[in-house]
Design an enzyme around this catalytic site. Structure first.
Site, PDB file in Angstrom:
ATOM      1  N   CYS A   1       0.830  -1.212   0.000  1.00  9.67           N
ATOM      2  CA  CYS A   1       0.000   0.000   0.000  1.00  9.67           C
ATOM      3  C   CYS A   1       0.868   1.268   0.000  1.00  9.67           C
ATOM      4  CB  CYS A   1      -0.993  -0.060   1.150  1.00  9.67           C
ATOM      5  SG  CYS A   1      -2.463   0.883   0.791  1.00  9.67           S
TER       6      CYS A   1
ATOM      7  N   HIS B   1      -3.532  -5.313   2.063  1.00  8.93           N
ATOM      8  CA  HIS B   1      -2.802  -5.523   3.328  1.00  8.93           C
ATOM      9  C   HIS B   1      -2.759  -6.996   3.706  1.00  8.93           C
ATOM     10  CE1 HIS B   1      -2.273  -1.347   4.782  1.00  8.93           C
ATOM     11  NE2 HIS B   1      -3.216  -1.135   3.889  1.00  8.93           N
TER      12      HIS B   1
ATOM     13  N   GLU C   1      -0.971  -8.498   5.679  1.00 12.56           N
ATOM     14  CA  GLU C   1      -0.660  -8.722   7.105  1.00 12.56           C
ATOM     15  C   GLU C   1      -1.932  -8.719   7.971  1.00 12.56           C
ATOM     16  OE1 GLU C   1      -0.410  -5.977   5.482  1.00 12.56           O
ATOM     17  OE2 GLU C   1      -0.830  -4.255   6.786  1.00 12.56           O
TER      18      GLU C   1
HETATM   19  N1  GLN Z   1      -3.624   6.326   1.055  1.00 13.59           N
HETATM   20  C1  GLN Z   1      -2.307   6.069   1.568  1.00 13.59           C
HETATM   21  C2  GLN Z   1      -1.264   6.881   0.796  1.00 13.59           C
HETATM   22  O1  GLN Z   1      -1.557   7.470  -0.180  1.00 13.59           O
HETATM   23  C3  GLN Z   1      -1.973   4.587   1.501  1.00 13.59           C
HETATM   24  C4  GLN Z   1      -2.943   3.797   2.332  1.00 13.59           C
HETATM   25  C5  GLN Z   1      -2.392   2.578   2.992  1.00 13.59           C
HETATM   26  O2  GLN Z   1      -1.183   2.362   3.070  1.00 13.59           O
HETATM   27  N2  GLN Z   1      -3.285   1.791   3.532  1.00 13.59           N
HETATM   28  O3  GLN Z   1      -0.144   6.922   1.190  1.00 13.59           O
END
Ligand code: GLN
Length: 192
Positions: free
Chosen positions: A78, A175, A177
């Site tokens: 992410c 995610h 994890e």
């Molecule tokens: N929206 C976050 C970003 O732009 C990422 C979201 C996440 O890691 N769950 O950094």
């Protein structure tokens, strides 16, 4: 027991540590360049990529991290995927460009700001782990808009790549994890 670093400046690093321990790896929480050196691979967790970037600059860690990525595998989830990408939009942001992918931040929109869903990873992924559907948690996730010619898509959701590897590196926009499925971390450990 391989030591795996987890960047621990901000975000969801503890759950990655628990997952690595379950898989027989030793998690090392990384907050400095020195701590990076003992790790055979590194996870950059989810969180807020803009905040993470500020902290990386403040700790003088951005360059050591990019240099580390020239030698060792990094798995970005992410926000971590955003930091590894070569192109970031919505808005544009500095990144390490260790993977030739373009990402658009927060691009699933309000409807699926955060959601639990399922998809079936590609055969290459199943061949190195186990076949079968995967439950996945998306939290304000980026969409991977482009994968360069050296990238390999390991899973898609709604047609968009959500798990991609390129050489030693790998990114997930969800995610892994946060669910009980250990296959994504297992796959990363198989790249060491
Ligand atoms: N929206 C976050 C970003 O732009 C990422 C979201 C996440 O890691 N769950 O950094």
């Amino acid at each position: 027991m391989p030591k795996i670093g987890i960047l621990a400046l901000q975000g969801d690093f503890e759950a990655h540590g628990r997952r690595l321990a379950v898989l027989g790896a030793e998690p090392v929480f990384v907050r400095s360049a020195a701590e990076l050196e003992s790790a055979a691979g590194l996870i950059i967790p989810g969180g807020e990529s803009t905040t993470m970037l500020k902290l990386l600059h403040a700790e003088d860690l951005l360059e050591p991290l990019a240099a580390y990525g020239e030698r060792r595998p990094i798995f970005g989830t992410c926000a971590g995927a955003i930091l590894l990408a070569s192109g970031v939009s919505n808005p544009e942001q500095e990144s390490m460009a260790l993977m030739d992918i373009d990402v658009e931040r927060n691009a699933y929109g309000r409807q699926i700001d955060s959601r639990v869903t399922r998809f079936t990873p590609e055969a290459e992924f199943a061949a190195r782990t186990n076949p079968g559907e995967m439950e996945a948690v998306f939290i304000r996730a980026p969409v991977i808009r482009r994968v360069g010619p050296q990238g390999r898509v390991l899973a898609r959701y709604q047609g968009d790549p959500v798990l991609v590897e390129q050489g030693r590196h790998m990114v997930a926009t969800f995610h892994p994890e946060l669910t009980s499925d250990t296959r994504v971390h297992q796959y990363f450990l198989s790249k060491l």
